[in-house]
Design a protein around this motif. Structure first.
Motif, short mmCIF file in Angstrom:
data_model
loop_
_atom_site.label_atom_id
_atom_site.label_comp_id
_atom_site.label_asym_id
_atom_site.label_seq_id
_atom_site.Cartn_x
_atom_site.Cartn_y
_atom_site.Cartn_z
N LEU A 88 36.80 54.98 54.45
CA LEU A 88 37.38 56.60 54.63
C LEU A 88 37.58 56.54 56.02
CD1 LEU A 88 35.21 58.60 52.08
CD2 LEU A 88 37.49 57.56 51.76
N THR A 89 38.48 57.52 56.39
CA THR A 89 38.61 57.84 57.67
C THR A 89 38.96 59.53 57.45
OG1 THR A 89 39.53 56.07 58.54
CG2 THR A 89 39.92 58.12 59.92
N VAL A 90 37.76 60.33 57.82
CA VAL A 90 37.76 61.71 57.98
C VAL A 90 38.01 62.35 59.20
CG1 VAL A 90 36.49 63.59 56.96
CG2 VAL A 90 36.43 61.42 55.84
N ALA A 127 42.00 60.10 55.16
CA ALA A 127 42.93 58.66 55.03
C ALA A 127 41.98 57.74 54.23
CB ALA A 127 43.30 58.31 56.36
N PRO A 128 42.60 57.48 53.28
CA PRO A 128 41.77 56.48 52.48
C PRO A 128 42.14 54.93 53.03
CG PRO A 128 43.71 56.94 51.16
CD PRO A 128 43.68 57.95 52.19
N ALA A 129 41.47 54.78 54.33
CA ALA A 129 41.60 53.57 54.95
C ALA A 129 40.39 53.49 56.08
CB ALA A 129 42.93 53.41 55.52
N ASN A 130 40.43 52.60 56.84
CA ASN A 130 39.64 52.13 57.87
C ASN A 130 40.47 52.37 59.17
OD1 ASN A 130 37.26 51.47 59.11
ND2 ASN A 130 37.73 49.27 59.09
N TYR A 131 40.22 53.43 60.01
CA TYR A 131 40.89 53.66 61.06
C TYR A 131 39.86 54.04 62.24
CZ TYR A 131 45.40 53.99 58.55
OH TYR A 131 46.51 53.93 57.93
N PRO A 132 39.25 53.28 62.96
CA PRO A 132 38.48 53.43 63.89
C PRO A 132 39.42 53.86 64.91
CG PRO A 132 38.72 51.18 63.70
CD PRO A 132 39.23 51.70 62.59
N ASP A 133 39.03 54.39 66.40
CA ASP A 133 39.85 54.86 67.38
C ASP A 133 40.82 53.85 67.87
OD1 ASP A 133 37.54 53.61 68.49
OD2 ASP A 133 37.41 55.25 69.99
#
Length: 192
Positions: A88-90, A127-133
């Motif tokens: 997750l990406t919150v 976002a139901p995904a992996n979003y590091p910066d």
């Protein structure tokens, strides 16, 4: 003599049987009382895990800057979504972000009759995904929008002073066991 030995043996067997049965009942009673002490939870958010790395909800609950967010999450009943395995990406608004909303907005959204509306707003932050910066930066360069759990899309942009999502600057990024928390200072209200 045989009668005495037989009687003694029967009494010994009967005594062992009685003790074994009573011990089992006591053990069952202890197990039942222990079960009664465990609080009844609903879903994964009720699981107490002090061994694993902290998830999104655990981190939010541990920081004073997210008290309003945690209150909103609990009022909307979406706690379990924030403890799922992810990724997750919150985009987590701080308390001051909620203070920027028109007077009475937060109090109104926290009412039980507005639970679905509040849940929709909160889902617009996930976002139901992996979003590091680093990935957000790549998405911005490609001109992509992020799909949110609300079913809406948010624009991601990289400006001179940082990365923006939905027009809001990301202030800080924290990795958690089930994804990423990006701290923001505005509430991302979905457009109708």
């Amino acid at each position: 003599m045989k009668k005495i030995n037989l009687t003694t043996t029967l009494l010994a067997v009967l005594a062992i049987f009685t003790i074994a049965c009573n011990g089992g009942e006591k053990k069952q009673a202890v197990e039942n009382s222990k079960a009664d002490e465990v609080s009844v939870g609903y879903g994964q958010s009720a699981v107490k895990d002090t061994v694993s790395a902290a998830n999104v909800l655990q981190v939010a609950k541990s920081l004073d800057d997210f008290k309003t967010l945690v209150t909103a999450v609990e009022a909307a009943g979406v706690e379990d979504a924030l403890v799922n395995a992810g990724p997750l990406t919150v985009f987590a608004p701080v308390n001051a972000a909620f203070d920027k909303l028109p007077a009475g907005t937060v109090e109104n959204l926290l009412k039980p009759e507005n639970k679905s509306q509040l849940a929709m707003i909160l889902k617009n932050h996930v976002a139901p995904a992996n979003y590091p910066d680093t990935q957000l930066s790549k998405e911005a360069k490609k001109g992509r929008k992020l799909y949110m759990a609300s079913g809406k899309y948010l624009v991601v942009e990289e400006k001179e002073d940082g990365i923006y999502v939905g027009g809001t600057k990301i202030l800080k990024t924290v990795q958690v066991s089930n994804g990423w928390i990006h701290v923001i200072d505005n509430v991302l209200v979905p457009t109708e």
